[in-house]
Scaffold this motif. Structure first.
Motif, PDB file in Angstrom:
ATOM      1  N   LEU A 217      46.627  37.588  43.141  1.00 13.41           N
ATOM      2  CA  LEU A 217      47.864  36.829  42.965  1.00 13.41           C
ATOM      3  C   LEU A 217      47.693  35.365  43.354  1.00 13.41           C
ATOM      4  CD1 LEU A 217      50.591  39.270  44.372  1.00 13.41           C
ATOM      5  CD2 LEU A 217      49.806  38.994  42.008  1.00 13.41           C
ATOM      6  N   SER A 218      46.500  35.008  43.800  1.00 13.46           N
ATOM      7  CA  SER A 218      46.217  33.658  44.297  1.00 13.46           C
ATOM      8  C   SER A 218      47.182  33.282  45.413  1.00 13.46           C
ATOM      9  CB  SER A 218      46.289  32.636  43.154  1.00 13.46           C
ATOM     10  OG  SER A 218      45.480  31.516  43.429  1.00 13.46           O
ATOM     11  N   ASP A 219      47.516  34.244  46.247  1.00 14.31           N
ATOM     12  CA  ASP A 219      48.506  34.049  47.297  1.00 14.31           C
ATOM     13  C   ASP A 219      48.012  33.032  48.322  1.00 14.31           C
ATOM     14  OD1 ASP A 219      50.044  34.591  49.811  1.00 14.31           O
ATOM     15  OD2 ASP A 219      50.965  36.128  48.553  1.00 14.31           O
ATOM     16  N   ASN A 220      48.756  31.924  48.451  1.00 13.63           N
ATOM     17  CA  ASN A 220      48.336  30.856  49.354  1.00 13.63           C
ATOM     18  C   ASN A 220      48.426  31.256  50.821  1.00 13.63           C
ATOM     19  OD1 ASN A 220      47.737  29.013  47.307  1.00 13.63           O
ATOM     20  ND2 ASN A 220      49.842  28.265  47.210  1.00 13.63           N
ATOM     21  N   THR A 221      49.476  31.981  51.181  1.00 11.96           N
ATOM     22  CA  THR A 221      49.595  32.437  52.563  1.00 11.96           C
ATOM     23  C   THR A 221      48.447  33.378  52.912  1.00 11.96           C
ATOM     24  OG1 THR A 221      52.005  32.208  52.535  1.00 11.96           O
ATOM     25  CG2 THR A 221      51.068  33.675  54.195  1.00 11.96           C
TER      26      THR A 221
ATOM     27  N   MET B 236      33.682  42.894  44.892  1.00 16.64           N
ATOM     28  CA  MET B 236      34.387  41.640  44.646  1.00 16.64           C
ATOM     29  C   MET B 236      34.711  41.454  43.175  1.00 16.64           C
ATOM     30  SD  MET B 236      32.692  38.864  47.285  1.00 16.64           S
ATOM     31  CE  MET B 236      30.983  39.418  47.221  1.00 16.64           C
ATOM     32  N   LEU B 237      33.779  41.796  42.302  1.00 11.81           N
ATOM     33  CA  LEU B 237      34.055  41.687  40.864  1.00 11.81           C
ATOM     34  C   LEU B 237      35.164  42.648  40.451  1.00 11.81           C
ATOM     35  CD1 LEU B 237      30.434  41.320  39.435  1.00 11.81           C
ATOM     36  CD2 LEU B 237      32.211  39.548  39.524  1.00 11.81           C
ATOM     37  N   ALA B 238      35.188  43.831  41.047  1.00 11.47           N
ATOM     38  CA  ALA B 238      36.257  44.783  40.743  1.00 11.47           C
ATOM     39  C   ALA B 238      37.617  44.221  41.165  1.00 11.47           C
ATOM     40  CB  ALA B 238      35.991  46.115  41.437  1.00 11.47           C
ATOM     41  N   ILE B 239      37.656  43.539  42.305  1.00 13.60           N
ATOM     42  CA  ILE B 239      38.899  42.891  42.737  1.00 13.60           C
ATOM     43  C   ILE B 239      39.310  41.823  41.726  1.00 13.60           C
ATOM     44  CG2 ILE B 239      39.913  41.374  44.480  1.00 13.60           C
ATOM     45  CD1 ILE B 239      38.181  42.809  46.573  1.00 13.60           C
ATOM     46  N   LEU B 240      38.367  40.986  41.317  1.00 10.26           N
ATOM     47  CA  LEU B 240      38.665  39.878  40.415  1.00 10.26           C
ATOM     48  C   LEU B 240      39.027  40.344  39.012  1.00 10.26           C
ATOM     49  CD1 LEU B 240      35.878  37.460  41.669  1.00 10.26           C
ATOM     50  CD2 LEU B 240      38.355  37.156  41.955  1.00 10.26           C
ATOM     51  N   GLU B 241      38.711  41.585  38.674  1.00 10.96           N
ATOM     52  CA  GLU B 241      39.170  42.128  37.394  1.00 10.96           C
ATOM     53  C   GLU B 241      40.684  42.319  37.379  1.00 10.96           C
ATOM     54  OE1 GLU B 241      37.207  45.239  35.185  1.00 10.96           O
ATOM     55  OE2 GLU B 241      35.414  45.048  36.445  1.00 10.96           O
ATOM     56  N   HIS B 242      41.313  42.296  38.548  1.00 10.93           N
ATOM     57  CA  HIS B 242      42.757  42.490  38.641  1.00 10.93           C
ATOM     58  C   HIS B 242      43.520  41.172  38.755  1.00 10.93           C
ATOM     59  CE1 HIS B 242      41.306  46.542  39.612  1.00 10.93           C
ATOM     60  NE2 HIS B 242      42.485  46.953  39.217  1.00 10.93           N
ATOM     61  N   ASN B 243      42.852  40.050  38.487  1.00 14.88           N
ATOM     62  CA  ASN B 243      43.534  38.762  38.450  1.00 14.88           C
ATOM     63  C   ASN B 243      44.694  38.831  37.458  1.00 14.88           C
ATOM     64  OD1 ASN B 243      44.303  36.081  38.365  1.00 14.88           O
ATOM     65  ND2 ASN B 243      42.422  35.349  37.402  1.00 14.88           N
ATOM     66  N   THR B 244      45.885  38.428  37.899  1.00 16.55           N
ATOM     67  CA  THR B 244      47.071  38.575  37.055  1.00 16.55           C
ATOM     68  C   THR B 244      47.289  37.401  36.099  1.00 16.55           C
ATOM     69  OG1 THR B 244      48.460  37.582  38.784  1.00 16.55           O
ATOM     70  CG2 THR B 244      48.239  39.993  38.780  1.00 16.55           C
TER      71      THR B 244
ATOM     72  N   ARG C 280      37.579  42.834  28.873  1.00 13.83           N
ATOM     73  CA  ARG C 280      37.396  43.051  30.305  1.00 13.83           C
ATOM     74  C   ARG C 280      36.770  41.806  30.921  1.00 13.83           C
ATOM     75  NH1 ARG C 280      32.694  46.732  32.683  1.00 13.83           N
ATOM     76  NH2 ARG C 280      33.059  46.411  34.926  1.00 13.83           N
ATOM     77  N   ALA C 281      37.327  41.370  32.052  1.00 15.48           N
ATOM     78  CA  ALA C 281      36.816  40.160  32.701  1.00 15.48           C
ATOM     79  C   ALA C 281      37.093  40.206  34.189  1.00 15.48           C
ATOM     80  CB  ALA C 281      37.452  38.912  32.090  1.00 15.48           C
ATOM     81  N   ALA C 282      36.163  39.676  34.956  1.00 21.71           N
ATOM     82  CA  ALA C 282      36.347  39.454  36.394  1.00 21.71           C
ATOM     83  C   ALA C 282      36.363  37.948  36.590  1.00 21.71           C
ATOM     84  CB  ALA C 282      35.215  40.093  37.195  1.00 21.71           C
ATOM     85  N   HIS C 283      37.533  37.388  36.912  1.00 21.58           N
ATOM     86  CA  HIS C 283      37.644  35.925  36.886  1.00 21.58           C
ATOM     87  C   HIS C 283      38.695  35.448  37.874  1.00 21.58           C
ATOM     88  CE1 HIS C 283      41.482  35.401  34.422  1.00 21.58           C
ATOM     89  NE2 HIS C 283      41.330  36.696  34.512  1.00 21.58           N
TER      90      HIS C 283
END
Length: 296
Positions: A135-139, A217-225, A238-241
């Motif tokens: 979510l690119s959460d700043n907090t 880490m790539l698996a986490i980045l595959e869930h970028n919204t 499919r992308a990890a970004h």
């Protein structure tokens, strides 16, 4: 005896006939100049500065524009922060299960949901890392940095040979920057297209931290919204970004899992259109580059 000429012809055919994969690779190489012309025409039409670094990890083919020029990262710098966190976990200097306490004083604005939750709230370090990355959460980003410290991120990037990739401060807290001059010019962080692409290449190769940590880490980045940039015209790819948005910069970098694995990193700066909406020109130029890469 009559079999020998037949065997000789068969052997000759085996030796001289090009394999389909070789023919395909040769075709791709011939098409690379056309792809670069397409990408550069897209970049030239943008009202701002565009840099990119694109590598086919399976063939080694590479294209770049302003590859070694510094750009603002915006929230793309959260990938180096994630890598530094997992590196410390790999060294057992911390655990991703460590509790993290969120209080009202920790909350900052901009992207993310933690700023709206009731406090005090106890989470795991894994939880805030997930929110930072997806979510690119700043907090959440600041909670991670409070735990690992900015200089640790510098040290890890330098150890990987990425000496120009720096995080300057926590999100929305530039007053506490560890590099005020660079922070004033580039904001939250700075990198180059080639360095950020190299970081994703190392992740894809299991060489950033370890094979297990990098795949996680790539698996986490595959869930970028955020699919407003490289993935805007690539529905179903499919992308990890990780993406980034600030007034005059838009960024997106990651691994695209096409028939080949493609690392694509597109950074923009000095954008004339500073609007925060899906159709902003900074988003659009990255989206058109993403579509061209996939079509190739």
């Amino acid at each position: 005896m009559r079999l020998l000429p037949v065997l000789a012809v068969a052997l000759l055919a085996t030796v001289t006939a090009p394999r389909p994969v070789d023919a395909q690779r040769a075709s791709n190489i011939r098409a690379l100049p056309a792809l670069q012309r397409t990408l550069d025409s897209i970049a030239d039409a943008h009202r701002g500065v565009v840099g990119y670094s694109i590598t086919n990890l399976d063939t080694g083919e590479h294209l770049e524009r302003r590859g070694d020029e510094p750009f603002s990262t915006a929230s793309l710098i959260k990938v180096p922060i994630l890598v530094a966190l997992f590196d410390l976990a790999e060294q057992r200097q911390l655990s991703l299960d460590d509790p993290i306490l969120l209080t009202d004083i920790d909350k900052v604005g901009g992207a993310g949901q933690l700023q709206f939750l009731r406090t005090p709230l106890t989470m795991r370090l894994w939880d805030v890392a997930w929110l930072m990355s997806t979510l690119s959460d700043n907090t959440a980003t600041n909670l991670v940095l409070d735990r690992i410290k900015i200089r640790r991120v510098w040290q890890k990037m330098e150890a990987l040979g990425l000496v120009r990739t720096k995080v300057h401060s926590g999100s929305m807290t530039r007053i506490a920057s560890v590099a005020p001059d660079s922070s004033a010019k580039y904001g939250l962080g700075v990198t180059t297209p080639n360095e950020m692409a190299q970081l994703f290449t190392l992740l894809a190769q299991g060489k950033a931290v370890s094979a297990r940590a990098d795949s996680t880490m790539l698996a986490i980045l595959e869930h970028n919204t955020d699919d407003s940039k490289l993935l805007r015209f690539n529905y179903g790819v499919r992308a990890a970004h990780k993406t980034g948005d600030v007034d005059r910069s838009r960024t997106d970098c990651g691994v695209l899992y096409l028939p080949a694995r493609i690392v694509a990193c597109v950074l923009t700066k000095d954008n004339v259109d500073t609007r925060y909406w899906t159709d902003s020109e900074g988003n659009a130029v990255i989206a058109h580059i993403g579509r061209a890469i996939t079509a190739h």
